[in-house]
Design an enzyme around this catalytic site. Structure first.
Site, PDB file in Angstrom:
ATOM      1  N   GLU A 336      54.747 -14.808  28.718  1.00  0.00           N
ATOM      2  CA  GLU A 336      54.726 -13.364  28.942  1.00  0.00           C
ATOM      3  C   GLU A 336      56.002 -12.858  29.601  1.00  0.00           C
ATOM      4  OE1 GLU A 336      52.896 -11.258  27.700  1.00  0.00           O
ATOM      5  OE2 GLU A 336      51.288 -12.490  26.950  1.00  0.00           O
ATOM      6  N   HIS A 423      51.977 -12.775  15.930  1.00  0.00           N
ATOM      7  CA  HIS A 423      51.571 -14.039  16.528  1.00  0.00           C
ATOM      8  C   HIS A 423      51.501 -15.152  15.493  1.00  0.00           C
ATOM      9  CE1 HIS A 423      50.062 -10.938  19.318  1.00  0.00           C
ATOM     10  NE2 HIS A 423      50.338 -11.837  20.255  1.00  0.00           N
TER      11      HIS A 423
END
Length: 795
Positions: A336, A423
């Site tokens: 992240e 993703h």
């Protein structure tokens, strides 16, 4: 008969992982370091002398975003661009200068100079309405639409960007959705969310017993890290607003059990510190933001919140299912926070192939942080999120050594990769990186297959691989860099990582050749110059594309450079010209290092279309570059604009369409988006394949070919990881051969209401093609794919 189902709520992690958003209430991210003034001045001098190097024009202005100066004195200056006062999305570029200040190349996302009108045909109000309709969840504010130039595809189109703020369908994930609508047609052409998701001493849940830095205030220790920019870790108390900094009386934190609130905080605090150290000590970047500031970490966010997100300024972690599995593992933290690094450096757009590269960068560095930290209970590997068990079966979210093992990711590049969720399109770069670092075949971390008949790859080790990837991200990638770009082959991850390998380890070095082999092993080809130890040179064009009316001409500068050995005479020629066109070089030959002007002249009879013209330079060897010439339709411009599909809303039944029995229906069991009719594929809960198709002729010479349709998916499937039932959207030629798969949707994409999907058909200009929807359903648990309000709009 198809069964009617109640609406099924959207599953949070349909995209496969982790989350990033900016909300109005959050703190602004720390300011980045100021650009180096002297490097920027040298770049400005180069830019004024050679605007064609960035596909520039007199209608533009440029603003310095950042600079990077190498120890050698070579510099790399990033710019943003405006066109007639409008922001150009995808117009960013990098000017590279040699140590003596001379021009050393550029990184540019535009495939051709911008030439477009800046008066919108659709209104801001219409754009605002379209953006509101696109938002899934609870919208709280719709921003004022901004008129801008959308050049994310490499060519410019006038568009509106509208930002809708609110909450995703789960009610806990904040969202700032950017919706792009065509300012000429009003069609929605794309969207992306700012959310980029993953889905003393202390004892963490995953890292084990580790040392963490804290601050003593009076007689109480606070979880504020003075060694890493005063990053703090706080407790959200399973809410979504206030956050209380963790404190402790004896500086011994957590028990290793998730029931102890400090345990998750230890993992988050440790992860923030190790990510800071990784970028500082391995890549010489002063923390995530580049200015030494620490990262705030918020844990215990929301209730049963199975996610974690980066919002541009801070990390936020949910506690997982039943609030018993906090998502604070080390690779999640590194993943992240690496989004913050990508945003600050290349700003890779979070959609399409650039979005896949963005996600892969976070997977790559998240795992490299894990190796760097060497935590006792969480050693390094090439799996993503293996500790947090989101799938509830002990499997990780992604496998870098063979991405397709998750059932959704691409291990090998294909023409449909760009249409996948970021993703899953990330798999191509993840697989490349693993091959580069560890090699193909059986390894200590898993078995990595090659794609097709590609040769095996011998890895060069993590230390070299991670430096090559960071170098490419830092000084070469642009916001719309892709895996493959036929219109701008230089703006690809393969080309830029080869330049990075050359900078670090030398031209045609072992490392350079390993980068080539690792990309080839994932089916990403390139137009790399062959390695040579003798006299050699390169050929490049500026600009690389142009558009003309029949009877007019286009010009480009052909530059050469000596890449090894001594300078030599280079003689130019061109091939691939359309009928009625000719090429002239002035001068016809140069000494390598010199340049020539190529003028391509067309005649009144030159047919409309887009042509790839090969420009050859012949010396001791022959080197080539490609120029993309577009010849407009008769009279210049689009000869037959408008909407091309028959019966686009199905209100005339099956007229114009070829469909399986019962697909086009006015059944009340599934609501049409507008009117009474729609196309309803599958929904039986038994093995079945249904199709819907229409042939459409696309005129040549137009600027935009936009396919759009509205899609609603509901499903009785409960899985959040396996695509049992699928809908393929494809383009076929007149013989029935599939030219491209534009998108694949599945039960994983189920959601309430309709959402609009948009794709470009520009690659098929001047052709008659068939648009085909194919739905396949397995033997149990229905999935319905409902299509309405289709359009193919040409302008």
């Amino acid at each position: 008969m198809k069964r009617a189902l109640a609406a099924v709520s959207a599953v949070l992690l349909t995209s496969g992982l982790l989350t990033c958003v900016v909300t109005p209430a959050q703190a602004a991210p720390p300011t980045s370091p100021a650009p180096d003034a002297s490097a920027a001045a040298r770049a400005a001098t180069v830019l004024r002398a050679n605007p064609g190097a960035v596909q520039g024009s007199s209608a533009e202005s440029y603003q310095v975003r950042s600079t990077k100066v190498d120890p050698s004195g070579a510099a790399h200056t990033r710019y943003t661009r405006t066109y007639q006062g409008l922001r150009v999305y995808g117009g960013d570029f990098v000017i590279h200068t040699a140590p003596n200040g001379t021009y050393a190349g550029s990184s540019v996302g535009l495939a051709a100079p911008l030439t477009l009108a800046t008066s919108a045909r659709t209104t801001a109000a219409a754009a605002k309405k379209a953006a509101s309709a696109r938002f899934a969840g609870k919208a709280e504010a719709v921003g004022t639409p901004e008129l801008f130039v959308d050049a994310s595809s490499g060519t410019g189109r006038l568009a509106w960007e509208t930002v809708v703020s609110g909450w995703q369908p789960d009610g806990q994930t904040p969202s700032r959705l950017h919706v792009i609508t065509d300012a000429a047609t009003g069609a929605t052409v794309g969207s992306y969310d700012e959310i980029e998701s993953v889905v003393g001493s202390g004892q963490g849940i995953y890292t084990g017993t580790v040392s963490i830095d804290t601050t003593l205030s009076g007689s109480t220790y606070q979880m504020i890290d003075p060694s890493h920019g005063n990053g703090r870790t706080c407790d959200m108390n399973n809410g979504t607003s206030s956050c209380t900094t963790f404190t402790d009386a004896d500086n011994t934190w957590g028990t290793g059990a998730s029931s102890n609130r400090q345990s998750a905080a230890v993992d988050a605090h440790f992860g923030a510190a190790k990510t800071f150290d990784y970028f500082k000590n391995v890549h010489a970047r002063n923390g995530i933001f580049g200015n030494g500031a620490g990262v705030p970490s918020r844990v215990h966010y929301g209730n049963n919140y199975v996610n974690a997100f980066w919002d541009g300024a801070q990390m936020t972690y949910g506690d997982g299912s039943s609030n018993s599995r906090p998502l604070v593992s080390l690779d999640v933290a590194g993943h992240e926070m690496s989004h913050g690094v990508t945003e600050a450096l290349a700003g890779l757009v979070y959609s399409g192939e650039s979005g896949g590269l963005n996600e892969a960068t976070s997977d790559i560095f998240g795992n490299m942080v894990e190796f760097y930290a060497a935590a006792p209970s969480d050693p390094g590997d090439y799996q993503v999120g293996e500790k947090i068990n989101i799938n509830n079966n002990g499997t990780p979210l992604r496998y870098m050594y063979n991405p397709s093992l998750d059932g959704s990711s691409d291990s090998c590049w294909s023409t449909s990769t760009k249409n996948k969720d970021v993703h899953y399109s990330s798999g191509v770069a993840n697989h490349f990186f693993f091959n580069l670092a560890e090699g193909t075949g059986a390894t200590s971390y898993g078995t990595s297959p090659v794609c097709g008949s590609a040769p095996a790859v011998t890895g060069i080790g993590r230390a070299k691989a991670e430096k090559i990837w960071f170098r490419a991200l830092d000084v070469y990638f642009t916001s719309n860099t892709a895996y493959v770009s036929t219109s701008n082959p230089a703006n690809t991850a393969r080309a830029y990582s080869l330049r990075a390998a050359t900078d670090l380890y030398g031209s045609c070095s072992t490392e350079y050749k390993a980068v080539q082999a690792a990309w080839t092993a994932v089916n990403v080809a390139g137009s790399d110059s062959a390695c040579s130890t003798g006299n050699d040179f390169s050929v490049s064009l500026s600009p690389t594309a142009g558009s003309v009316n029949p009877g007019s001409s286009a010009a480009t500068t052909v530059s050469t450079a000596t890449t090894s050995g001594s300078a030599q005479t280079v003689t130019f020629s061109a091939s691939g010209l359309p009928s009625g066109a000719s090429a002239a070089f002035s001068p016809a030959s140069v000494t390598s290092g010199g340049s020539s002007t190529l003028t391509i002249s067309t005649s009144a009879s030159t047919p409309a279309g887009t042509y790839s013209i090969t420009v050859n330079g012949a010396g001791a060897v022959t080197r080539s570059a490609t120029y993309r010439l577009t010849v407009n339709g008769a009279g210049g411009g689009c000869t037959a604009p408008g909407q091309k599909l028959a019966n686009p809303g199905f209100e005339s039944g099956a007229t114009g369409w070829t469909a399986s029995s019962g697909v086009i229906t006015n059944s009340s069991s599934q609501a049409a988006r507008t009117g009474s009719y729609k196309a309803w594929l599958n929904g039986y809960g038994s093995t079945r394949t249904e199709t819907l198709a229409q042939s459409v002729s696309l005129p040549a010479g137009c600027a935009s070919y936009a396919l759009s349709f509205w899609l609603h998916i509901d499903s009785a499937e409960t899985t959040s990881s396996v695509a049992y039932d699928k809908l393929n959207v494809q383009v076929l030629n007149s013989s029935g051969t599939v030219l491209a798969t534009l998108a694949t949707y599945s039960n994983l994409n189920k959601a309430t209401g309709y959402s609009q999907k948009s794709f470009s058909l520009a690659a098929y200009a001047g052709q008659t093609v068939s648009l085909k929807f194919t739905g396949t359903e397995d033997s149990s648990l229905q999935t319905s794919f409902v299509v309405d309000d289709t359009a193919v709009t040409v302008s």
